[in-house]
Enzyme design. Sequence first.
Site, PDB file in Angstrom:
ATOM      1  N   LYS A 129       0.849  -1.203   0.000  1.00 43.74           N
ATOM      2  CA  LYS A 129       0.000   0.000   0.000  1.00 43.74           C
ATOM      3  C   LYS A 129       0.885   1.253   0.000  1.00 43.74           C
ATOM      4  CE  LYS A 129      -3.812  -2.488   2.040  1.00 43.74           C
ATOM      5  NZ  LYS A 129      -4.456  -3.019   3.230  1.00 43.74           N
ATOM      6  N   GLN A 165      -4.839  -2.039   9.586  1.00 46.48           N
ATOM      7  CA  GLN A 165      -4.676  -3.318   8.887  1.00 46.48           C
ATOM      8  C   GLN A 165      -5.296  -4.448   9.712  1.00 46.48           C
ATOM      9  OE1 GLN A 165      -3.301  -3.638   5.709  1.00 46.48           O
ATOM     10  NE2 GLN A 165      -4.062  -5.730   5.881  1.00 46.48           N
ATOM     11  N   ASP A 167     -10.974   2.720   4.444  1.00 47.54           N
ATOM     12  CA  ASP A 167     -11.256   1.292   4.267  1.00 47.54           C
ATOM     13  C   ASP A 167     -12.769   1.037   4.285  1.00 47.54           C
ATOM     14  OD1 ASP A 167      -9.661  -0.803   3.633  1.00 47.54           O
ATOM     15  OD2 ASP A 167      -9.065  -1.317   5.680  1.00 47.54           O
TER      16      ASP A 167
END
Length: 297
Positions: A54, A98, A121
């Site tokens: 990322k 994450q 996200d």
Amino acid sequence: MTASIIDGTAIAERIRQEVAEEVAALKAKYGLVPGLATVLVGENPASQAYVRSKGRACEEVGIFSTKPTLPGDATQSEVEGLVRELNDDPNIDGILVQLPLPGHLDEEAILGAISLHKDVDGFHPVNIGRLVMKGREPLFVPCTPAGCIVLIDEAGTEIAGADAVVVGRSNIVGIPVAGLLRNRDATVTVCHSRTRDLPEKCRRADILVAAIGRPQMIRGDWIKPGATVIDVGINRVEDPTAPRGYRLVGDVAFDEAVEVAGAITPVPGGVGPMTIAMLLKNTLTAFHYRLRRLGLE
Ligand code: NDP
């Protein structure tokens, strides 16, 4: 019939290019760039690899990125404290925690601590709630599910009115993908490990999304001729002829399905590359929220 292959690598590359061009234009105009923070708790090697890729993707398109890391035994308040610091950081537009988090942490509370406007996200409970409620608009849509919809559109498949079957009901993929398809007026069936006669359910699908995590489980004769098949699965299977001793396969038996489907995503090179492309797009969206807050847009 031989299905057309939906080239996720090329589509993701195009999206990344578009993001890069817009980032450059906004930088020239305002002297500001979008910023993404990827929070990693612990040392899960797969998570470390995702966070690194990322970061690289951000660099390629001109997005500033930072990777704050906490040890695997970090407390709930330490993780939430870090999230709140990032909420207040004016140079950070997107915060991504994450997953999976170490088992002792309350994932829902941590995701809920992320500022709604920085939730790139799309897993904040309010954004997910808006996604699954009728007539509500989330500020961000989760990246992999959003990527699935782009791929279906790119295949030229009409979603409105289609019978869609989603196999898998995880919070990360199955549930949001089903919500997005329903919001686009598909008639959606969500299948899972307790579903009876799964092959029969799959055979009804004009659009079949597989997000199971079981290598090549969906066979060619489960697929309706001409259907659009989106294979989210990423599974390692042993392959002594491969350089690393394994290869990646999806949840769909590709060689069989490609003979029946109208359009299908390969693994790798289908849904996989879309996730990061959509993350970059979401970070750019978050940057626009900042520009609006600053009164520049
Ligand atoms: P989860 O393990 O969280 O969910 C799997 C789902 O599949 C569950 O809902 C489960 O049902 C269902 N399931 C399991 N076995 C069966 C079965 N035999 N029949 C029917 N349904 C079954 O997985 P994720 O959603 O996180 O991921 C799914 C796959 O997608 C994985 O291969 C993962 O690696 C991949 N993935 C790829 C991404 C990308 O391309 N960027 C991103 C995220 C995931 P139940 O709810 O009843 O347990």
